[in-house]
Scaffold this motif. Structure first.
Motif, mmCIF file in Angstrom:
data_model
loop_
_atom_site.group_PDB
_atom_site.id
_atom_site.type_symbol
_atom_site.label_atom_id
_atom_site.label_comp_id
_atom_site.label_asym_id
_atom_site.label_seq_id
_atom_site.Cartn_x
_atom_site.Cartn_y
_atom_site.Cartn_z
ATOM 1 N N ARG A 3 15.142 9.406 -6.353
ATOM 2 C CA ARG A 3 15.628 9.181 -4.996
ATOM 3 C C ARG A 3 14.509 9.524 -4.016
ATOM 4 O O ARG A 3 13.992 10.648 -4.016
ATOM 5 C CB ARG A 3 16.865 10.030 -4.713
ATOM 6 C CG ARG A 3 18.058 9.673 -5.598
ATOM 7 C CD ARG A 3 19.158 10.712 -5.491
ATOM 8 N NE ARG A 3 19.651 10.881 -4.125
ATOM 9 C CZ ARG A 3 20.573 10.125 -3.560
ATOM 10 N NH1 ARG A 3 21.128 9.120 -4.248
ATOM 11 N NH2 ARG A 3 20.963 10.342 -2.312
ATOM 12 N N ALA A 4 14.144 8.556 -3.165
ATOM 13 C CA ALA A 4 13.016 8.733 -2.248
ATOM 14 C C ALA A 4 13.452 8.506 -0.807
ATOM 15 O O ALA A 4 14.456 7.830 -0.528
ATOM 16 C CB ALA A 4 11.893 7.763 -2.598
ATOM 17 N N ALA A 5 12.663 9.077 0.110
ATOM 18 C CA ALA A 5 12.871 8.872 1.543
ATOM 19 C C ALA A 5 11.510 8.709 2.202
ATOM 20 O O ALA A 5 10.493 9.197 1.697
ATOM 21 C CB ALA A 5 13.625 10.041 2.166
ATOM 22 N N ILE A 6 11.497 8.027 3.334
ATOM 23 C CA ILE A 6 10.291 7.858 4.132
ATOM 24 C C ILE A 6 10.472 8.587 5.449
ATOM 25 O O ILE A 6 11.487 8.407 6.136
ATOM 26 C CB ILE A 6 9.991 6.367 4.398
ATOM 27 C CG1 ILE A 6 9.643 5.646 3.089
ATOM 28 C CG2 ILE A 6 8.865 6.210 5.411
ATOM 29 C CD1 ILE A 6 9.474 4.141 3.257
ATOM 30 N N VAL A 7 9.489 9.402 5.816
ATOM 31 C CA VAL A 7 9.481 10.075 7.108
ATOM 32 C C VAL A 7 8.382 9.431 7.953
ATOM 33 O O VAL A 7 7.206 9.470 7.589
ATOM 34 C CB VAL A 7 9.231 11.586 6.963
ATOM 35 C CG1 VAL A 7 9.189 12.244 8.338
ATOM 36 C CG2 VAL A 7 10.308 12.223 6.105
ATOM 37 N N GLY A 8 8.788 8.850 9.080
ATOM 38 C CA GLY A 8 7.859 8.114 9.925
ATOM 39 C C GLY A 8 7.936 6.639 9.594
ATOM 40 O O GLY A 8 7.561 6.228 8.497
ATOM 41 N N THR A 9 8.448 5.829 10.538
ATOM 42 C CA THR A 9 8.689 4.411 10.239
ATOM 43 C C THR A 9 7.766 3.498 11.043
ATOM 44 O O THR A 9 8.153 2.409 11.457
ATOM 45 C CB THR A 9 10.163 4.050 10.481
ATOM 46 O OG1 THR A 9 10.534 4.429 11.826
ATOM 47 C CG2 THR A 9 11.061 4.750 9.489
ATOM 48 N N GLY A 10 6.527 3.962 11.271
ATOM 49 C CA GLY A 10 5.516 3.129 11.898
ATOM 50 C C GLY A 10 4.961 2.114 10.918
ATOM 51 O O GLY A 10 5.532 1.845 9.856
ATOM 52 N N ALA A 11 3.789 1.562 11.250
ATOM 53 C CA ALA A 11 3.260 0.399 10.532
ATOM 54 C C ALA A 11 3.075 0.646 9.045
ATOM 55 O O ALA A 11 3.450 -0.191 8.215
ATOM 56 C CB ALA A 11 1.944 -0.024 11.171
ATOM 57 N N ILE A 12 2.499 1.789 8.666
ATOM 58 C CA ILE A 12 2.170 2.016 7.248
ATOM 59 C C ILE A 12 3.425 2.201 6.406
ATOM 60 O O ILE A 12 3.388 2.015 5.181
ATOM 61 C CB ILE A 12 1.224 3.226 7.089
ATOM 62 C CG1 ILE A 12 0.566 3.219 5.699
ATOM 63 C CG2 ILE A 12 1.978 4.532 7.338
ATOM 64 C CD1 ILE A 12 -0.266 2.004 5.407
ATOM 65 N N ALA A 13 4.554 2.545 7.032
ATOM 66 C CA ALA A 13 5.788 2.768 6.273
ATOM 67 C C ALA A 13 6.219 1.513 5.528
ATOM 68 O O ALA A 13 6.837 1.597 4.458
ATOM 69 C CB ALA A 13 6.898 3.247 7.200
ATOM 70 N N ALA A 14 5.892 0.337 6.065
ATOM 71 C CA ALA A 14 6.290 -0.908 5.403
ATOM 72 C C ALA A 14 5.635 -1.033 4.029
ATOM 73 O O ALA A 14 6.255 -1.533 3.078
ATOM 74 C CB ALA A 14 5.934 -2.104 6.278
ATOM 75 N N ALA A 15 4.364 -0.594 3.917
ATOM 76 C CA ALA A 15 3.683 -0.647 2.616
ATOM 77 C C ALA A 15 4.395 0.235 1.605
ATOM 78 O O ALA A 15 4.493 -0.099 0.414
ATOM 79 C CB ALA A 15 2.224 -0.227 2.768
ATOM 80 N N HIS A 16 4.907 1.366 2.056
ATOM 81 C CA HIS A 16 5.634 2.268 1.160
ATOM 82 C C HIS A 16 6.989 1.669 0.781
ATOM 83 O O HIS A 16 7.394 1.723 -0.389
ATOM 84 C CB HIS A 16 5.816 3.622 1.833
ATOM 85 C CG HIS A 16 4.561 4.422 1.923
ATOM 86 N ND1 HIS A 16 4.308 5.504 1.106
ATOM 87 C CD2 HIS A 16 3.466 4.287 2.705
ATOM 88 C CE1 HIS A 16 3.127 6.005 1.400
ATOM 89 N NE2 HIS A 16 2.592 5.286 2.368
ATOM 90 N N ALA A 17 7.689 1.102 1.758
ATOM 91 C CA ALA A 17 8.987 0.499 1.464
ATOM 92 C C ALA A 17 8.837 -0.674 0.500
ATOM 93 O O ALA A 17 9.641 -0.836 -0.433
ATOM 94 C CB ALA A 17 9.642 0.036 2.766
ATOM 95 N N GLU A 18 7.813 -1.472 0.700
ATOM 96 C CA GLU A 18 7.566 -2.598 -0.190
ATOM 97 C C GLU A 18 7.278 -2.125 -1.609
ATOM 98 O O GLU A 18 7.771 -2.714 -2.589
ATOM 99 C CB GLU A 18 6.391 -3.417 0.340
ATOM 100 C CG GLU A 18 6.117 -4.685 -0.439
ATOM 101 C CD GLU A 18 5.008 -5.513 0.180
ATOM 102 O OE1 GLU A 18 4.900 -6.690 -0.185
ATOM 103 O OE2 GLU A 18 4.255 -4.979 1.014
#
Length: 360
Positions: A3-18
């Motif tokens: 189970r993962a989460a992202i903190v900070g949803t700026g530009a680089i977050a999309a690379a992590h979500a992808e």
């Protein structure tokens, strides 16, 4: 499933979500957090994330997490990682992982008291060609390493620095040396091993910022390899280049933000065509990027090993950065191990101040 989460949803977050989506049979993105609630909600909707939280505290309180991806501006990286470690949650933190060597050592101490571990995003280490090059170098197939060069020649105009946290020591910790070239010379260091000394310069040539907009270094490695490193945000023809001259071959790559095997070339020394044949075995079309490092992180967590890139690995790269700034700003040769807790460059990459500080 992790189970993962992202903190900070700026530009680089999309690379992590992808990357999380691509590995969806192994990990689920269950939540995001951002101080900008509207941005967090929009990101969650775009990527099909079940929940969005207004901050890290709420995220850690509400979610059962294995891994937190830290994608905020750099000054927040260490505080967020410390809170995650206090909650025994693993952390994958974007570059630069910290603003100083002292902050890296703070993370090292916190990690010792936690069940969580910290990994730094240095995704270029994980492309198939880089893995192959490290293996061939370690096995002695290429012979002794002699000469190398590492150029990150990018372009960022004035508009790029209108974002308030960019171009400052307090927010970014440095200029292209910290935030841009770091990927290329981290890959250089991962292949050539320990560095021993550095001679450097840094300048603020054109951008109205506190930090440098270009730096250059001459580096000697422990095995005797000599290398040049250039980091620029002033170069209209953008490129990322690495070249390694071994006894038996030159191996080089030119790309921009990610490479495949097609971006790499090998030139054998006379009489060593067999080396080129070994290099070209099992070619890959995989693009270096976050997905492959995340896969390696999950592999490590599944096997109970520390996830790559560890804080010990990260510290080598961060010490290199501190030494580059120290050499550039003091006009001296800086050796590995020189920068201890009493050195001004231990607490800040700016040290006692950039040479152009009075002209701000």
């Amino acid at each position: 499933m992790r189970r993962a989460a992202i903190v900070g949803t700026g530009a680089i977050a999309a690379a992590h979500a992808e990357s999380l989506r691509a590995l969806g049979d192994r990990v689920e993105l269950v939540a995001v957090a951002d101080v900008d609630g509207e941005r967090a909600a929009a990101f969650a909707k775009e990527w099909g994330v079940p929940r969005a939280h207004p901050g890290l505290a709420e995220l850690l309180r509400a979610e059962r997490l294995d891994l937190v991806h830290v994608c905020t501006p750099p000054r927040h990286h260490v505080p967020i990682a410390l809170d995650c470690l206090a909650a025994d949650v693993h952390v994958l933190v974007e570059k630069p992982p910290a603003l100083s060597l002292s902050e890296v050592d703070l993370l090292v101490e916190a990690e010792r008291a936690s069940a969580g571990r910290v990994a730094t995003v240095f995704q270029h280490r994980f492309g198939p060609a880089a893995i192959r090059l490290r293996r061939m170098a370690a096995e002695g197939v290429l012979g002794r390493s002699l000469v190398a060069k590492c150029d990150t020649l990018w372009y960022r105009g004035d508009a790029y620095f209108e974002v308030p946290w960019r171009g400052t020591w307090d927010s970014e910790g440095g200029g292209p040396t910290m935030g841009h070239g770091i990927h290329q010379f981290d890959l250089l260091l991962s292949i050539l091993g320990p560095w021993s000394e550095i001679r450097a310069l840094a300048a603020r040539q054109a951008r109205a910022v506190q930090t440098e907009d270009v730096s250059m270094a001459l580096v000697t490695f422990a095995d005797g390899t000599v290398a040049s490193v250039v980091n620029s945000l002033l170069s209209p023809r953008e490129t990322s280049e690495l070249r390694f001259d071994f006894e038996r071959a030159t191996v080089e790559v030119e790309h921009l933000y990610g490479y495949t095997d097609a971006h790499w070339a090998i030139t054998p020394a006379p009489g060593h065509d067999d080396v080129a044949a070994s290099w070209r075995e099992k070619p890959s079309g995989v693009v270096s990027g976050h997905r492959w490092q995340l896969a390696a992180v999950l592999d490590a967590l599944d096997s109970g090993e520390p996830p790559p890139v560890t804080l010990a690995d990260t510290r080598i790269t961060m010490e290199f950065i501190a030494a580059l700034y120290a050499s550039a700003f003091t006009g001296t040769v800086v050796k590995a191990g020189d920068i201890g807790p009493d050195d001004p460059f231990y607490k800040s990459m700016e040290g006692a101040g950039a040479p152009w500080a009075d002209a701000r």
